[in-house]
Design an enzyme around this catalytic site. Structure first.
Site, PDB file in Angstrom:
ATOM      1  N   ALA A 139       0.843  -1.188   0.000  1.00 36.06           N
ATOM      2  CA  ALA A 139       0.000   0.000   0.000  1.00 36.06           C
ATOM      3  C   ALA A 139       0.881   1.242   0.000  1.00 36.06           C
ATOM      4  O   ALA A 139       2.047   1.190   0.386  1.00 36.06           O
ATOM      5  CB  ALA A 139      -0.923   0.014   1.223  1.00 36.06           C
ATOM      6  N   GLU A 166      -1.988   3.352   6.613  1.00 35.82           N
ATOM      7  CA  GLU A 166      -2.004   4.463   5.639  1.00 35.82           C
ATOM      8  C   GLU A 166      -2.805   5.648   6.167  1.00 35.82           C
ATOM      9  O   GLU A 166      -2.461   6.814   5.908  1.00 35.82           O
ATOM     10  CB  GLU A 166      -2.554   3.988   4.295  1.00 35.82           C
ATOM     11  CG  GLU A 166      -1.876   2.746   3.720  1.00 35.82           C
ATOM     12  CD  GLU A 166      -0.368   2.765   3.790  1.00 35.82           C
ATOM     13  OE1 GLU A 166       0.240   3.832   3.569  1.00 35.82           O
ATOM     14  OE2 GLU A 166       0.224   1.720   4.102  1.00 35.82           O
ATOM     15  N   TYR A 254      10.422   0.497  10.500  1.00 36.23           N
ATOM     16  CA  TYR A 254       9.077   0.409  11.069  1.00 36.23           C
ATOM     17  C   TYR A 254       9.115   0.041  12.552  1.00 36.23           C
ATOM     18  O   TYR A 254       8.622   0.780  13.406  1.00 36.23           O
ATOM     19  CB  TYR A 254       8.249  -0.633  10.321  1.00 36.23           C
ATOM     20  CG  TYR A 254       7.926  -0.277   8.897  1.00 36.23           C
ATOM     21  CD1 TYR A 254       6.659   0.164   8.536  1.00 36.23           C
ATOM     22  CD2 TYR A 254       8.884  -0.388   7.896  1.00 36.23           C
ATOM     23  CE1 TYR A 254       6.348   0.492   7.229  1.00 36.23           C
ATOM     24  CE2 TYR A 254       8.594  -0.060   6.581  1.00 36.23           C
ATOM     25  CZ  TYR A 254       7.329   0.377   6.259  1.00 36.23           C
ATOM     26  OH  TYR A 254       7.036   0.716   4.960  1.00 36.23           O
TER      27      TYR A 254
END
Length: 529
Positions: A139, A166, A254
């Site tokens: 994504a 997102e 992340y």
């Protein structure tokens, strides 16, 4: 039946789309005029759009400053449906009903939860477009219009996590952006933290802890692959000249970034106090680009009592060490609130890996069809870590689970197929071929190709690639070519306009720049932008 085109700008690909300052340090508004054939819907990451039907011309305008990588375009046979007061989903006609059923109503719930934590959503609309399987990542957080791969519709839980991630980027990454690619954690670590605050508010702490345990397991797996002294495990990684910043995208960006942000939140004593700080941080820096010192100075100024305590210099947990030390996170979150979901995974894994094997007890101890997806992938990942397994174990695992897993989503199936490959379990090898013939995404191809080429099955991998290469995104095709060419004498490029099963040819280009830049192995790693 109709043409389909999409762009993917992250991190430095938009320089091939339009002339730009292709750095996250520079932000600007943009406008675009796009002419398209009748029947082709054009969308862009813009706050305003108009369509002159008689001329077939679309006009777009993004009124807020964004970095170049967030300019995005998609065009094709796309139709839409409203799924909330400020959201609609776009997809090809065959996918739209599924997309509606999965997302109707809940995107607004996520946006509202995010706003309650971090302040108003500033981009106006939050729309989603589903892209073909050749979209090279999971994504992309393009403002106003999230791009997401259609394959993810198979898995409700991964769809939830990926879309919420997102959504979180609307504040962390899009509104406030890392000024350099060397500090991508400022976008990804903060977005991951915000994502988990949103999921905790909407789905509870146990689910969030399960997803976090799954990701941290993957982080430690990548740590073993790369080595604890690998410089890419730093949060402030050094970007050498000529290196594609995308090569620095890994789970440290992340999850180590998340762990640092989580640690900062724990220093406050209450995550709601940290939420208040993040609201102030967004308000101060929105539409600008920042470095790590901006975040940390703002944090200490917002909590003067912590500044007086010199928390930035606490022995073993110094902020500087968080940023510049290699290896795993200096501290990890307490995930005990997820034990009701992780304990059955631990129990089943022990039953299958304790000698002597009691396959009857193992098989009867859990019904995977009733588990959450994250429980199943966590179990399979741990079996992957233990591979190669004794032949008796892999044989019994196949007998118990293979047919069940066939009907499950791609996130689960790829892990079972990796187990098949790493254990050279030939009875299920045909499923690997079938999977790679139907999956075109980076996340569902690279891990299998790497495993096939690490073991004894490189010729099998080469055969599948010859059949499927023309369906792959060019960047993905190049990466797989690098994997297949490791250990081989470089071959000249072969022009293959059509490749059939009885034409064992492959395009193996000369070593490209990414190969010499030490691209990070993506095995066992599934990240979204």
């Amino acid at each position: 039946a109709k043409p389909f085109v999409f762009t993917q700008g992250h991190s430095v690909c938009n320089r091939s789309f339009f002339p730009c300052f292709d750095t996250p340090a520079v932000k600007c508004t943009y406008s675009a005029t796009v002419k398209a054939p009748a029947g082709i819907q054009v969308l862009m990451s813009a706050t305003q759009s108009t369509y002159l039907e008689e001329e077939g011309v679309y006009q777009f305008y993004m009124e807020y400053p964004v970095p170049a990588y967030l300019v995005a375009l998609v065009a094709g046979d796309l139709i839409h449906a409203d799924i909330g007061p400020r959201s609609r989903v776009w997809a090809e006609p065959c996918l739209l009903p599924t997309a509606i059923s999965k997302l109707s109503g809940i995107v607004e719930r996520w946006l509202t939860a995010a706003e309650s934590l971090y302040g108003p959503y500033i981009w106006g609309r939050y729309d989603i477009v589903f892209l073909p399987p050749s979209f090279p990542i999971v994504a992309m957080e393009n403002p106003c219009l999230t791009f997401i791969i259609s394959s993810i519709l198979e898995s409700d839980e991964f769809l939830i996590i990926d879309v919420i991630h997102e959504v979180a980027h609307s504040w962390f990454g899009n509104a406030v952006t890392n000024a350099t690619w060397e500090e991508m954690w400022l976008s990804e670590g903060l977005a991951t933290y915000a994502q988990r605050r949103i999921t905790t508010e909407t789905y509870g702490a146990a689910f969030t802890c399960l997803e976090t345990a799954f990701r941290l397991d993957a982080l430690h797996r990548q740590m073993k692959l790369l080595g604890e002294d690998n410089p890419v495990s730093k949060l402030q990684v050094k970007l050498e000249p000529g290196v594609n910043p995308s090569n620095l995208m890994n789970l440290f960006t992340y999850e180590k970034g998340y762990c640092f942000v989580y640690y900062l939140s724990q220093l406050c004593g209450d995550p709601r106090h940290f939420d208040s700080f993040l609201r102030a941080y967004i308000e101060k820096y929105k539409f600008t680009s920042v470095v790590a010192q901006d975040l940390l100075d703002s944090f200490l100024n917002f909590f003067p009592e912590l500044k007086e305590q010199c928390v930035e210099s606490k022995a073993g947990l110094e902020f500087e060490r968080w940023l510049n030390a290699t290896g795993p996170p200096l501290a990890e979150p307490d995930l005990s609130q997820g034990s009701s979901l992780t304990r059955p995974v631990d129990t089943l894994f022990k039953l299958w890996t304790t000698e002597p094997l009691d396959s009857v007890a193992a098989a009867s101890s859990a019904d995977l069809t009733k588990w959450r997806t994250f429980q199943t992938v966590l179990f399979l990942d741990r079996l992957l870590d233990g591979s190669p397994l004794p032949h008796e174990v892999i044989k019994k695992l196949s007998e118990c689970y293979s047919s069940q897993l066939d009907s499950m989503n791609a996130e689960i199936r790829i892990r079972w197929l990796q187990i098949v490959v790493r254990n050279d379990y030939y009875p299920d090898l045909y499923k690997v071929r079938r999977f790679l013939e139907n999956q075109m995404s980076r996340m569902y191809t690279i891990p299998l190709y790497e495993d096939l080429c690490t073991g004894t099955l490189k010729s099998f991998a080469l055969e599948i690639f010859c059949q499927t290469q023309n369906q792959l995104h060019p960047n993905l095709r190049k990466t797989i070519q690098q994997i297949l060419s490791q250990g081989l004498t470089p071959l000249p490029a072969i022009n293959t306009t059509a490749v059939t099963t009885d034409t064992p040819a492959m395009v193996l280009e000369d070593k490209v720049s990414e190969a010499t830049n030490g691209a990070i192995s993506l095995r066992d790693v599934n990240v979204s932008a």
